[in-house]
Design a protein around this motif. Structure first.
Motif, PDB file in Angstrom:
ATOM      1  N   ASN A  27      -9.959 -46.402  10.855  1.00  0.00           N
ATOM      2  CA  ASN A  27     -10.157 -44.962  11.031  1.00  0.00           C
ATOM      3  C   ASN A  27      -9.329 -44.137  10.067  1.00  0.00           C
ATOM      4  O   ASN A  27      -8.617 -43.217  10.441  1.00  0.00           O
ATOM      5  CB  ASN A  27      -9.848 -44.545  12.469  1.00  0.00           C
ATOM      6  CG  ASN A  27     -10.842 -45.141  13.422  1.00  0.00           C
ATOM      7  OD1 ASN A  27     -12.040 -45.147  13.161  1.00  0.00           O
ATOM      8  ND2 ASN A  27     -10.369 -45.676  14.524  1.00  0.00           N
ATOM      9  N   GLY A  30      -9.171 -40.168   9.873  1.00  0.00           N
ATOM     10  CA  GLY A  30      -9.972 -39.748  11.015  1.00  0.00           C
ATOM     11  C   GLY A  30     -11.139 -40.654  11.316  1.00  0.00           C
ATOM     12  O   GLY A  30     -11.247 -41.169  12.400  1.00  0.00           O
ATOM     13  N   SER A  31     -12.023 -40.867  10.345  1.00  0.00           N
ATOM     14  CA  SER A  31     -13.219 -41.613  10.718  1.00  0.00           C
ATOM     15  C   SER A  31     -13.716 -42.575   9.649  1.00  0.00           C
ATOM     16  O   SER A  31     -14.841 -43.050   9.745  1.00  0.00           O
ATOM     17  CB  SER A  31     -14.345 -40.647  11.073  1.00  0.00           C
ATOM     18  OG  SER A  31     -14.722 -39.948   9.920  1.00  0.00           O
ATOM     19  N   ASP A  69     -20.942 -51.820  19.910  1.00  0.00           N
ATOM     20  CA  ASP A  69     -21.752 -50.930  20.753  1.00  0.00           C
ATOM     21  C   ASP A  69     -22.623 -49.996  19.941  1.00  0.00           C
ATOM     22  O   ASP A  69     -22.669 -48.798  20.186  1.00  0.00           O
ATOM     23  CB  ASP A  69     -20.855 -50.082  21.664  1.00  0.00           C
ATOM     24  CG  ASP A  69     -20.337 -50.897  22.824  1.00  0.00           C
ATOM     25  OD1 ASP A  69     -21.153 -51.547  23.468  1.00  0.00           O
ATOM     26  OD2 ASP A  69     -19.132 -50.894  23.074  1.00  0.00           O
ATOM     27  N   TYR A 132     -26.857 -41.873  13.806  1.00  0.00           N
ATOM     28  CA  TYR A 132     -26.986 -40.468  14.221  1.00  0.00           C
ATOM     29  C   TYR A 132     -28.345 -40.198  14.845  1.00  0.00           C
ATOM     30  O   TYR A 132     -28.460 -39.474  15.821  1.00  0.00           O
ATOM     31  CB  TYR A 132     -26.761 -39.529  13.023  1.00  0.00           C
ATOM     32  CG  TYR A 132     -25.306 -39.425  12.692  1.00  0.00           C
ATOM     33  CD1 TYR A 132     -24.493 -38.529  13.365  1.00  0.00           C
ATOM     34  CD2 TYR A 132     -24.745 -40.231  11.727  1.00  0.00           C
ATOM     35  CE1 TYR A 132     -23.151 -38.436  13.080  1.00  0.00           C
ATOM     36  CE2 TYR A 132     -23.397 -40.151  11.442  1.00  0.00           C
ATOM     37  CZ  TYR A 132     -22.609 -39.252  12.109  1.00  0.00           C
ATOM     38  OH  TYR A 132     -21.278 -39.171  11.840  1.00  0.00           O
TER      39      TYR A 132
ATOM     40  N   ASN B  32     -31.014 -45.727  22.266  1.00  0.00           N
ATOM     41  CA  ASN B  32     -30.857 -44.280  22.228  1.00  0.00           C
ATOM     42  C   ASN B  32     -31.375 -43.572  23.462  1.00  0.00           C
ATOM     43  O   ASN B  32     -31.133 -42.403  23.655  1.00  0.00           O
ATOM     44  CB  ASN B  32     -31.516 -43.704  20.978  1.00  0.00           C
ATOM     45  CG  ASN B  32     -30.560 -43.753  19.811  1.00  0.00           C
ATOM     46  OD1 ASN B  32     -29.604 -43.016  19.771  1.00  0.00           O
ATOM     47  ND2 ASN B  32     -30.795 -44.661  18.902  1.00  0.00           N
ATOM     48  N   TYR B 111     -13.401 -43.676  18.490  1.00  0.00           N
ATOM     49  CA  TYR B 111     -13.491 -42.215  18.574  1.00  0.00           C
ATOM     50  C   TYR B 111     -14.087 -41.623  17.306  1.00  0.00           C
ATOM     51  O   TYR B 111     -14.257 -40.432  17.196  1.00  0.00           O
ATOM     52  CB  TYR B 111     -12.098 -41.610  18.816  1.00  0.00           C
ATOM     53  CG  TYR B 111     -11.053 -42.089  17.852  1.00  0.00           C
ATOM     54  CD1 TYR B 111     -10.868 -41.448  16.642  1.00  0.00           C
ATOM     55  CD2 TYR B 111     -10.275 -43.198  18.146  1.00  0.00           C
ATOM     56  CE1 TYR B 111      -9.935 -41.900  15.744  1.00  0.00           C
ATOM     57  CE2 TYR B 111      -9.341 -43.660  17.246  1.00  0.00           C
ATOM     58  CZ  TYR B 111      -9.169 -42.999  16.042  1.00  0.00           C
ATOM     59  OH  TYR B 111      -8.246 -43.452  15.158  1.00  0.00           O
ATOM     60  N   SER B 112     -14.429 -42.488  16.351  1.00  0.00           N
ATOM     61  CA  SER B 112     -14.874 -41.951  15.071  1.00  0.00           C
ATOM     62  C   SER B 112     -16.384 -41.947  14.938  1.00  0.00           C
ATOM     63  O   SER B 112     -16.915 -41.482  13.953  1.00  0.00           O
ATOM     64  CB  SER B 112     -14.253 -42.761  13.941  1.00  0.00           C
ATOM     65  OG  SER B 112     -14.544 -44.114  14.122  1.00  0.00           O
ATOM     66  N   LYS B 113     -17.107 -42.476  15.931  1.00  0.00           N
ATOM     67  CA  LYS B 113     -18.564 -42.482  15.839  1.00  0.00           C
ATOM     68  C   LYS B 113     -19.116 -41.323  16.666  1.00  0.00           C
ATOM     69  O   LYS B 113     -18.367 -40.512  17.199  1.00  0.00           O
ATOM     70  CB  LYS B 113     -19.095 -43.816  16.353  1.00  0.00           C
ATOM     71  CG  LYS B 113     -18.631 -44.971  15.472  1.00  0.00           C
ATOM     72  CD  LYS B 113     -19.235 -46.274  15.897  1.00  0.00           C
ATOM     73  CE  LYS B 113     -18.442 -46.919  16.991  1.00  0.00           C
ATOM     74  NZ  LYS B 113     -18.923 -48.203  17.402  1.00  0.00           N
ATOM     75  N   THR B 114     -20.438 -41.248  16.807  1.00  0.00           N
ATOM     76  CA  THR B 114     -20.982 -40.200  17.660  1.00  0.00           C
ATOM     77  C   THR B 114     -21.196 -40.703  19.076  1.00  0.00           C
ATOM     78  O   THR B 114     -21.201 -39.935  20.018  1.00  0.00           O
ATOM     79  CB  THR B 114     -22.324 -39.691  17.127  1.00  0.00           C
ATOM     80  OG1 THR B 114     -23.166 -40.813  16.910  1.00  0.00           O
ATOM     81  CG2 THR B 114     -22.143 -38.924  15.849  1.00  0.00           C
ATOM     82  N   PHE B 117     -17.603 -45.599  22.937  1.00  0.00           N
ATOM     83  CA  PHE B 117     -17.431 -46.295  24.203  1.00  0.00           C
ATOM     84  C   PHE B 117     -16.036 -46.895  24.251  1.00  0.00           C
ATOM     85  O   PHE B 117     -15.439 -47.193  23.231  1.00  0.00           O
ATOM     86  CB  PHE B 117     -18.461 -47.422  24.341  1.00  0.00           C
ATOM     87  CG  PHE B 117     -19.870 -46.929  24.466  1.00  0.00           C
ATOM     88  CD1 PHE B 117     -20.345 -46.455  25.665  1.00  0.00           C
ATOM     89  CD2 PHE B 117     -20.712 -46.943  23.372  1.00  0.00           C
ATOM     90  CE1 PHE B 117     -21.640 -45.992  25.782  1.00  0.00           C
ATOM     91  CE2 PHE B 117     -22.007 -46.487  23.477  1.00  0.00           C
ATOM     92  CZ  PHE B 117     -22.473 -46.008  24.691  1.00  0.00           C
ATOM     93  N   ILE B 160     -21.915 -38.207  22.469  1.00  0.00           N
ATOM     94  CA  ILE B 160     -22.809 -37.047  22.529  1.00  0.00           C
ATOM     95  C   ILE B 160     -23.725 -37.101  23.738  1.00  0.00           C
ATOM     96  O   ILE B 160     -24.364 -36.115  24.066  1.00  0.00           O
ATOM     97  CB  ILE B 160     -23.626 -36.859  21.222  1.00  0.00           C
ATOM     98  CG1 ILE B 160     -24.224 -38.161  20.760  1.00  0.00           C
ATOM     99  CG2 ILE B 160     -22.791 -36.263  20.132  1.00  0.00           C
ATOM    100  CD1 ILE B 160     -25.124 -37.979  19.551  1.00  0.00           C
ATOM    101  N   ASN B 180     -20.077 -32.350  20.503  1.00  0.00           N
ATOM    102  CA  ASN B 180     -21.041 -32.221  19.412  1.00  0.00           C
ATOM    103  C   ASN B 180     -20.893 -33.298  18.349  1.00  0.00           C
ATOM    104  O   ASN B 180     -21.598 -33.306  17.354  1.00  0.00           O
ATOM    105  CB  ASN B 180     -20.949 -30.829  18.776  1.00  0.00           C
ATOM    106  CG  ASN B 180     -19.571 -30.549  18.210  1.00  0.00           C
ATOM    107  OD1 ASN B 180     -18.728 -31.435  18.132  1.00  0.00           O
ATOM    108  ND2 ASN B 180     -19.338 -29.311  17.819  1.00  0.00           N
ATOM    109  N   LYS B 182     -18.384 -33.972  16.318  1.00  0.00           N
ATOM    110  CA  LYS B 182     -17.709 -33.649  15.057  1.00  0.00           C
ATOM    111  C   LYS B 182     -16.224 -33.966  15.068  1.00  0.00           C
ATOM    112  O   LYS B 182     -15.755 -34.754  14.268  1.00  0.00           O
ATOM    113  CB  LYS B 182     -17.943 -32.175  14.714  1.00  0.00           C
ATOM    114  CG  LYS B 182     -19.317 -31.979  14.111  1.00  0.00           C
ATOM    115  CD  LYS B 182     -19.582 -30.528  13.777  1.00  0.00           C
ATOM    116  CE  LYS B 182     -21.048 -30.359  13.374  1.00  0.00           C
ATOM    117  NZ  LYS B 182     -21.556 -29.044  13.696  1.00  0.00           N
ATOM    118  N   HIS B 184     -12.747 -35.213  17.064  1.00  0.00           N
ATOM    119  CA  HIS B 184     -12.359 -35.945  18.267  1.00  0.00           C
ATOM    120  C   HIS B 184     -11.257 -35.261  19.082  1.00  0.00           C
ATOM    121  O   HIS B 184     -10.780 -35.804  20.054  1.00  0.00           O
ATOM    122  CB  HIS B 184     -11.963 -37.389  17.932  1.00  0.00           C
ATOM    123  CG  HIS B 184     -10.791 -37.503  17.004  1.00  0.00           C
ATOM    124  ND1 HIS B 184      -9.510 -37.274  17.403  1.00  0.00           N
ATOM    125  CD2 HIS B 184     -10.717 -37.825  15.695  1.00  0.00           C
ATOM    126  CE1 HIS B 184      -8.701 -37.436  16.392  1.00  0.00           C
ATOM    127  NE2 HIS B 184      -9.403 -37.766  15.322  1.00  0.00           N
TER     128      HIS B 184
END
Lengths: 168, 269
Positions: A27, A30-31, A69, A132, B32, B111-114, B117, B160, B180, B182, B184
């Motif tokens: 990370n 951040g990401s 996941d 996404y 999804n 925490y970095s994805k959308t 888990f 999300i 949203n 964007k 965290h």
């Protein structure tokens, strides 16, 4: 042949563990996470059984999906990457690759860089599109593809340089 | 017939590719759809045990910080205990509604994805069920979504698809908390009327309507707010009290009256 098989099995397991236990915990800023497992697809011996190769790429992506996941995103991206690889080999190295005259690690740096960059960008684009899964987020998908792709390329390049033998 | 077979053999790579591609894309589609990821998840035994092994090794690395957090929490609890003649409201409400509290450790967090888990090292064997709430010492973390016998998966508040009922502590106006995808640190509180007077720094807590969380569990404080497109509802940015990047110990809250509440709801409908 046996040693090639051994190398591939080791590479498969090592990259899987490296991805799950190290790279996905980074990370950076951040990401940013490098997806180093693409190295398996990039370096798989040319001209080896292609069906087996596509299947292995799928299995690798699928196991990663279970760990991270992420639905089927990694599996889709890896299997697409494996399937379109020959076209990019031809584009980057010229027609010689078909005669198995080249070894990836012995090839010149520039065509190798082109080959890595293009395949990594395509892989990341598919991956982020599926993660996404929303057409209104196109900008963020492209942004992530470019930034993460660059990061992955750096890691893949370094790993490759670290573990390739310099004999030839 | 021979031609068909010849065709199949000639295109075997392409056919294999198409098959695998459609399998993986269909996995992605079913994933999804909310709550449908049947077997693609990390509460699986094999995958969780790898994370568990990693956790047993790496947990020593930040023991000091975690001890600090636990001390801090103990201090706060003691402060509440010593300063109150009668049992405090929040604890009393937990007891009277009938919430069971369990503890667990986080073995995998993202925490970095959308779609983030969290996997924890307690499962149905320890009495954890789907739709139990998960909190840490600072506030809400998420809701249990899958369980296996020894592990469970939590839909993080940073997902999300996550929807949590929340309210403003001061005025009791309630809304839905979403993310949203964007930042965290920031989540968004929707559906608060434009008539409500908002102040930066106000605390947002759980509303207790959803029967997942008890009332008044802290979530965060208001950082900024703006009206939505139709200019009648607020979209409020809430800074989380929790540092979602650094979770180790969490509490799982089980609502013991959930069955009765469900029966009641069904009767209403």
């Amino acid at each position: 042949m046996n040693s090639a098989l051994f190398i591939n099995i080791t590479r498969f397991i090592a990259l899987l563990l490296l991805q799950v236990l190290v790279c996905n915990q980074l990370n950076f800023l951040g990401s940013l996470n490098p997806y180093v497992y693409v190295l398996f697809v990039l370096l798989y011996p040319i001209g080896d059984n292609r069906m087996g190769f596509i299947f292995l790429a799928f299995i690798l992506g699928f196991i990663l999906d279970l760990f991270l996941d992420s639905g089927g995103a990694h599996a889709t991206a890896a299997v697409s990457m494996a399937y379109i690889r020959p076209a990019f080999l031809k584009f980057s190295f010229g027609a010689v690759y078909e005669y198995q005259a080249i070894k990836l690690n012995a090839a010149e740096a520039l065509p190798r860089l082109t080959y890595f960059t293009l395949l990594i960008l395509i892989h990341h684009f598919i991956l982020f599109t599926l993660i996404y899964f929303d057409s209104s987020k196109f900008k963020i998908i492209i942004y992530n593809t470019l930034i993460n792709g660059g990061f992955t390329l750096l890691f893949v390049w370094l790993l490759n340089a670290l573990f390739s033998s310099q004999k030839s | 017939m021979q031609r068909i077979i010849y065709f199949l053999i000639r295109n075997k790579n392409f056919i294999l590719f198409l098959t695998l591609l459609s399998i993986s894309i269909s996995l992605n589609f079913s994933y999804n759809e909310y709550n449908k990821s049947k077997f693609i998840n990390s509460s699986n035994f094999i995958f969780s045990s790898l994370y568990d092994t990693k956790f047993t090794v790496s947990k020593y690395l930040n023991l000091e910080l975690q001890n600090q957090l636990l001390l801090e929490e103990n201090k706060n609890l003691k402060k509440i205990l010593f300063n109150s003649e009668t049992p405090t409201k929040s604890f009393d409400s937990i007891n009277s509604i009938g919430f069971e509290v369990m503890t667990a450790s986080v073995i995998k967090n993202s925490y970095s994805k959308t779609n983030n888990f969290i996997t924890i090292n307690k499962g149905s064997k320890h009495g954890i069920g789907i739709d139990n709430g998960v909190i840490s010492s600072n506030g809400v973390v998420g809701i249990i979504d899958k369980t296996s016998s020894k592990y469970a998966r939590v839909i993080s508040i940073l997902n999300i698809k996550s929807k949590i009922n929340a309210k403003l502590k001061k005025s009791n106006h309630f809304g839905t908390l979403e993310w949203n995808g964007k930042n965290h640190r920031l989540v968004q509180l929707h559906d608060i009327q434009d008539l409500v007077k908002l102040v930066k720094g106000d605390t947002v807590v759980t509303s207790g309507f959803s029967s997942v969380f008890p009332e008044n569990i802290p979530i965060g404080r208001i950082e900024s707010f703006q009206l939505n497109d139709t200019k009648d509802l607020y979209i409020i940015n809430v800074v989380l009290f929790n540092d979602m990047t650094n979770l180790r110990h969490v509490h799982i809250i089980e609502n013991l009256d959930l069955e009765q509440l469900k029966i009641l709801k069904r009767k209403n409908e």
